[in-house]
Structure formats: structure tokens, C-alpha cells
Design a protein around this motif. Structure first.
Motif, PDB file in Angstrom:
ATOM      1  N   THR A   1      13.289  -2.245   9.019  1.00 13.56           N
ATOM      2  CA  THR A   1      12.213  -2.079   8.041  1.00 13.56           C
ATOM      3  C   THR A   1      12.129  -0.633   7.557  1.00 13.56           C
ATOM      4  OG1 THR A   1      10.609  -1.702   9.819  1.00 13.56           O
ATOM      5  CG2 THR A   1      10.865  -3.964   9.034  1.00 13.56           C
ATOM      6  N   GLU A   2      12.680   0.297   8.343  1.00 14.61           N
ATOM      7  CA  GLU A   2      12.582   1.717   7.988  1.00 14.61           C
ATOM      8  C   GLU A   2      13.291   2.028   6.680  1.00 14.61           C
ATOM      9  OE1 GLU A   2      10.624   3.995   9.423  1.00 14.61           O
ATOM     10  OE2 GLU A   2       9.949   2.231  10.539  1.00 14.61           O
ATOM     11  N   SER A   3      14.396   1.332   6.409  1.00 15.85           N
ATOM     12  CA  SER A   3      15.155   1.614   5.189  1.00 15.85           C
ATOM     13  C   SER A   3      14.343   1.329   3.937  1.00 15.85           C
ATOM     14  CB  SER A   3      16.445   0.789   5.170  1.00 15.85           C
ATOM     15  OG  SER A   3      16.147  -0.605   5.154  1.00 15.85           O
ATOM     16  N   LEU A   4      13.361   0.437   4.046  1.00 15.58           N
ATOM     17  CA  LEU A   4      12.562   0.062   2.877  1.00 15.58           C
ATOM     18  C   LEU A   4      11.231   0.789   2.797  1.00 15.58           C
ATOM     19  CD1 LEU A   4      13.232  -3.782   2.719  1.00 15.58           C
ATOM     20  CD2 LEU A   4      13.900  -2.071   1.027  1.00 15.58           C
ATOM     21  N   ARG A   5      10.881   1.551   3.814  1.00 10.18           N
ATOM     22  CA  ARG A   5       9.585   2.234   3.795  1.00 10.18           C
ATOM     23  C   ARG A   5       9.465   3.254   2.658  1.00 10.18           C
ATOM     24  NH1 ARG A   5       6.626  -0.170   7.101  1.00 10.18           N
ATOM     25  NH2 ARG A   5       7.377  -0.912   9.116  1.00 10.18           N
ATOM     26  N   PRO A   6      10.515   4.028   2.346  1.00  6.68           N
ATOM     27  CA  PRO A   6      10.382   4.954   1.217  1.00  6.68           C
ATOM     28  C   PRO A   6      10.063   4.236  -0.106  1.00  6.68           C
ATOM     29  CG  PRO A   6      12.256   5.574   2.560  1.00  6.68           C
ATOM     30  CD  PRO A   6      11.800   4.241   3.054  1.00  6.68           C
ATOM     31  N   LEU A   7      10.688   3.091  -0.321  1.00  3.66           N
ATOM     32  CA  LEU A   7      10.407   2.325  -1.534  1.00  3.66           C
ATOM     33  C   LEU A   7       8.989   1.751  -1.486  1.00  3.66           C
ATOM     34  CD1 LEU A   7      11.243   1.107  -4.215  1.00  3.66           C
ATOM     35  CD2 LEU A   7      12.421  -0.728  -2.967  1.00  3.66           C
ATOM     36  N   ALA A   8       8.584   1.277  -0.316  1.00  2.00           N
ATOM     37  CA  ALA A   8       7.217   0.777  -0.170  1.00  2.00           C
ATOM     38  C   ALA A   8       6.203   1.879  -0.443  1.00  2.00           C
ATOM     39  CB  ALA A   8       7.014   0.200   1.234  1.00  2.00           C
ATOM     40  N   GLU A   9       6.503   3.095   0.015  1.00  4.59           N
ATOM     41  CA  GLU A   9       5.592   4.222  -0.221  1.00  4.59           C
ATOM     42  C   GLU A   9       5.502   4.568  -1.701  1.00  4.59           C
ATOM     43  OE1 GLU A   9       7.205   7.225   2.285  1.00  4.59           O
ATOM     44  OE2 GLU A   9       6.450   6.298   4.148  1.00  4.59           O
ATOM     45  N   GLN A  10       6.619   4.463  -2.410  1.00  2.00           N
ATOM     46  CA  GLN A  10       6.592   4.697  -3.850  1.00  2.00           C
ATOM     47  C   GLN A  10       5.721   3.649  -4.552  1.00  2.00           C
ATOM     48  OE1 GLN A  10       7.938   7.107  -5.828  1.00  2.00           O
ATOM     49  NE2 GLN A  10       8.594   8.234  -4.010  1.00  2.00           N
ATOM     50  N   LEU A  11       5.827   2.424  -4.124  1.00  2.00           N
ATOM     51  CA  LEU A  11       5.015   1.355  -4.714  1.00  2.00           C
ATOM     52  C   LEU A  11       3.535   1.568  -4.415  1.00  2.00           C
ATOM     53  CD1 LEU A  11       7.380  -1.597  -3.832  1.00  2.00           C
ATOM     54  CD2 LEU A  11       6.627  -1.038  -6.140  1.00  2.00           C
ATOM     55  N   THR A  12       3.236   1.966  -3.187  1.00  2.00           N
ATOM     56  CA  THR A  12       1.846   2.225  -2.820  1.00  2.00           C
ATOM     57  C   THR A  12       1.274   3.377  -3.645  1.00  2.00           C
ATOM     58  OG1 THR A  12       2.249   1.439  -0.560  1.00  2.00           O
ATOM     59  CG2 THR A  12       0.309   2.821  -0.910  1.00  2.00           C
ATOM     60  N   ALA A  13       2.091   4.423  -3.843  1.00  2.00           N
ATOM     61  CA  ALA A  13       1.641   5.562  -4.645  1.00  2.00           C
ATOM     62  C   ALA A  13       1.378   5.156  -6.087  1.00  2.00           C
ATOM     63  CB  ALA A  13       2.687   6.679  -4.592  1.00  2.00           C
ATOM     64  N   ALA A  14       2.081   4.118  -6.534  1.00  2.00           N
ATOM     65  CA  ALA A  14       1.880   3.626  -7.899  1.00  2.00           C
ATOM     66  C   ALA A  14       0.723   2.637  -7.985  1.00  2.00           C
ATOM     67  CB  ALA A  14       3.166   2.976  -8.405  1.00  2.00           C
ATOM     68  N   GLY A  15       0.021   2.438  -6.868  1.00  2.00           N
ATOM     69  CA  GLY A  15      -1.149   1.567  -6.879  1.00  2.00           C
ATOM     70  C   GLY A  15      -0.893   0.131  -6.494  1.00  2.00           C
ATOM     71  N   ARG A  16       0.308  -0.169  -5.999  1.00  2.00           N
ATOM     72  CA  ARG A  16       0.631  -1.542  -5.613  1.00  2.00           C
ATOM     73  C   ARG A  16       0.385  -1.772  -4.130  1.00  2.00           C
ATOM     74  NH1 ARG A  16       3.847  -4.186  -9.334  1.00  2.00           N
ATOM     75  NH2 ARG A  16       3.306  -6.033  -8.103  1.00  2.00           N
ATOM     76  N   ASP A  17       0.053  -2.990  -3.783  1.00  6.36           N
ATOM     77  CA  ASP A  17      -0.084  -3.420  -2.397  1.00  6.36           C
ATOM     78  C   ASP A  17       1.320  -3.815  -1.931  1.00  6.36           C
ATOM     79  OD1 ASP A  17      -0.322  -5.514  -0.252  1.00  6.36           O
ATOM     80  OD2 ASP A  17      -2.444  -5.095  -0.478  1.00  6.36           O
ATOM     81  N   ALA A  18       1.918  -3.047  -1.021  1.00  6.12           N
ATOM     82  CA  ALA A  18       3.310  -3.258  -0.632  1.00  6.12           C
ATOM     83  C   ALA A  18       3.432  -3.464   0.876  1.00  6.12           C
ATOM     84  CB  ALA A  18       4.175  -2.079  -1.064  1.00  6.12           C
ATOM     85  N   THR A  19       4.159  -4.501   1.278  1.00  2.00           N
ATOM     86  CA  THR A  19       4.373  -4.822   2.682  1.00  2.00           C
ATOM     87  C   THR A  19       5.853  -5.022   2.944  1.00  2.00           C
ATOM     88  OG1 THR A  19       2.231  -5.967   2.803  1.00  2.00           O
ATOM     89  CG2 THR A  19       3.841  -6.452   4.530  1.00  2.00           C
ATOM     90  N   VAL A  20       6.372  -4.367   3.985  1.00  4.61           N
ATOM     91  CA  VAL A  20       7.744  -4.600   4.415  1.00  4.61           C
ATOM     92  C   VAL A  20       7.727  -5.729   5.447  1.00  4.61           C
ATOM     93  CG1 VAL A  20       9.818  -3.620   5.439  1.00  4.61           C
ATOM     94  CG2 VAL A  20       8.336  -2.180   4.020  1.00  4.61           C
TER      95      VAL A  20
END
Length: 269
Positions: free
Chosen positions: A62-81
Motif C-alpha cells: 500500500t505504501e507505493s500508492l500513498r503518495p498518490l493518495a496524498e495528492q488526491l487528499t490535497a486536492a480535496g478528494r476522499d482517498a483510500t488505499v
């Protein structure tokens, strides 16, 4: 009118009338009881994005996708890995079930009507399995990221030379996989969500790289946007250009055609 009929005919007509009324009542009641007041196959509103579920690939990190999830969260999206079972090396169908559970939980938690799904590497195959098994009705958009939709020769080699290291999930990603053959038979992109496939032409894990092509999806090789990109398979979720491409596809509205004119803006992150 009924009074002029013989008793037997009158009874028959009343029975038929009762059956018609019962059938009409059932037709009205079933949607009310199931809570389904939308027409079957109705697509999610492209202008109303819901939570984003990110699905890891083979190995289940799941760590490989956390940076992308963080970008989505910063853009205001609800993101779950999504965490997949068996360390991501087991039966991909079990991972698709885990994705289904995560989708149900996200919809219950947020009250949204649909989700967006991003599947990285084998995660894109998992997303397709979920969609083909009914998940398509819950999705607005599915983005696959460097996914071996038609298998990878790397898995072929692993099965041949290190079979002990090629688990069930690895075998399901071979180029002659029964699972992929079934998934690719007929419609590769079930109706409901819109589909986008982002991949790198210099991928050395999904080989040949064109295995990531998905019939019915918007095809976006990274190099069609920035021709000199040398992003590898493992860099796809963390590369600023690729992250910007993913975020662009998850905006309200329909998928976005991207090209060389967008390179400078997207590469800047």
C-alpha cells in the motif's frame, strides 16, 4: 357489464383482473423495497465524483500508492488505499472481493452514489474483475495504471524458471492465463463507468508494454503527453507527471484527452 355475464365467466374475469393488479403492485413495490429507483444500467453522473479507492498491485504494497493518495487528499478528494489479502500474491478474485467490501464501506461512510477506482499494476486487473462482477454499477470512473491486462512475459518467465516464487496471482498474470482470457473475452470495459488506461511505453515489468492497452478505454501512454518521459513501472504512482495525469482524469466531467500541449503544465505537478 359484469352483471350480464354468466357466473363462471364473471369469476374468471375477476381472477384475471386480480392477477393484473397483483403484477402491477409487485412492479411498483420491488424498486421501493430494494431502494433501486434508477433504471438498470444507469451510468453514474460524471459531474459528481465520489470517494477514490486505490488498489495496489502484485505484492500488495500500500505504501507505493500513498503518495498518490496524498495528492488526491490535497486536492480535496476522499482517498483510500485498499489492503488486498494474501500479501497481494494470492488469487486476484479474492482481492476483487476485498475491493468490493472497501467500495461498500466508502459509499456507506460518505453517502456518495459512486466511486472512482485507480488500479496500479495488477490492481487494474483486480478493478476489472470487481467491475465485471457487478462493481461497474457502483463506479463513475476506473483508471488503470500500468496494468498487465493481457499478461506479462515477466510472469511467464517466473512461472518457467522460479515456479516456487510464482504464486496464484503471478500465474494469473501470465500471457496465457485463463483468468485474463475470460476477462478479455467480449467487452473489456463493462458499461457503467468511463475507463482510462495510463501506461509507460518503456515499462520493463509489464512486457510488452502494450499489454496495458484496454479496449474501450481512453488510452494515455505517458509518452503521448511528454515524449521524453522515461518513467518506469515502479515510478508510475510517484511520478509528478503521472500523478497529474491521474488527477486530471478524476476531475468532474468526462475523461480528458491529453497530448503534447499539456506536457509542460502537467509535468510541473
Amino acid at each position: 357489464m359484469l352483471a350480464g355475464l354468466a357466473p363462471a365467466r364473471r369469476r374468471l374475469l375477476l381472477v384475471l383482473l386480480a392477477l393484473v393488479l397483483v403484477a402491477a403492485a409487485v412492479a411498483v413495490a420491488v424498486p421501493l423495497l430494494t431502494g433501486d429507483d434508477a433504471a438498470p444500467g444507469t451510468a453514474a453522473d460524471p459531474e459528481q465524483p465520489g470517494p477514490v479507492l486505490l488498489v495496489p498491485g502484485y505484492g500488495g504494497s500500500t505504501e507505493s500508492l500513498r503518495p498518490l493518495a496524498e495528492q488526491l487528499t490535497a486536492a480535496g478528494r476522499d482517498a483510500t488505499v485498499v489492503e488486498v489479502p494474501d500479501g497481494g500474491t494470492g488469487d486476484l478474485r479474492g482481492s476483487a472481493e476485498a475491493l468490493g467490501d472497501a467500495v461498500d464501506a466508502a459509499l456507506d461512510r460518505t453517502g456518495a452514489e459512486s466511486v472512482d477506482v485507480v488500479g496500479y499494476s495488477a490492481g487494474g486487473v483486480i478493478a476489472r474483475l470487481w467491475a465485471a462482477d457487478g462493481g461497474a454499477a457502483q463506479a463513475r470512473r476506473v483508471v488503470t495504471l500500468g496494468s498487465p491486462h493481457h499478461g506479462t512475459t515477466v510472469a511467464d518467465l517466473a512461472r518457467s524458471f522460479v515456479p516456487a516464487e510464482c504464486g496464484v496471482g503471478c500465474q494469473q498474470l501470465t500471457t496465457d492465463s485463463d483468468l485474463l482470457a475470460g476477462l478479455n473475452a467480449g467487452d473489456e470495459t463493462p458499461a457503467g463507468p468511463s475507463w482510462v488506461s495510463i501506461w509507460s511505453t518503456v515499462d520493463q515489468t509489464v512486457t510488452p508494454p502494450a499489454s496495458a492497452e484496454l479496449a474501450g478505454a481512453l488510452e494515455l501512454p505517458v509518452q503521448s503527453v511528454c515524449a521524453d518521459s522515461d518513467v518506469s513501472h515502479g515510478q508510475l504512482p510517484t511520478d509528478p507527471l503521472v500523478q497529474a495525469m491521474v488527477l486530471a482524469q478524476l476531475q468532474p466531467g468526462d475523461p480528458v484527452e491529453l497530448g503534447s500541449d499539456d506536457c509542460t503544465t502537467l509535468a510541473a505537478g
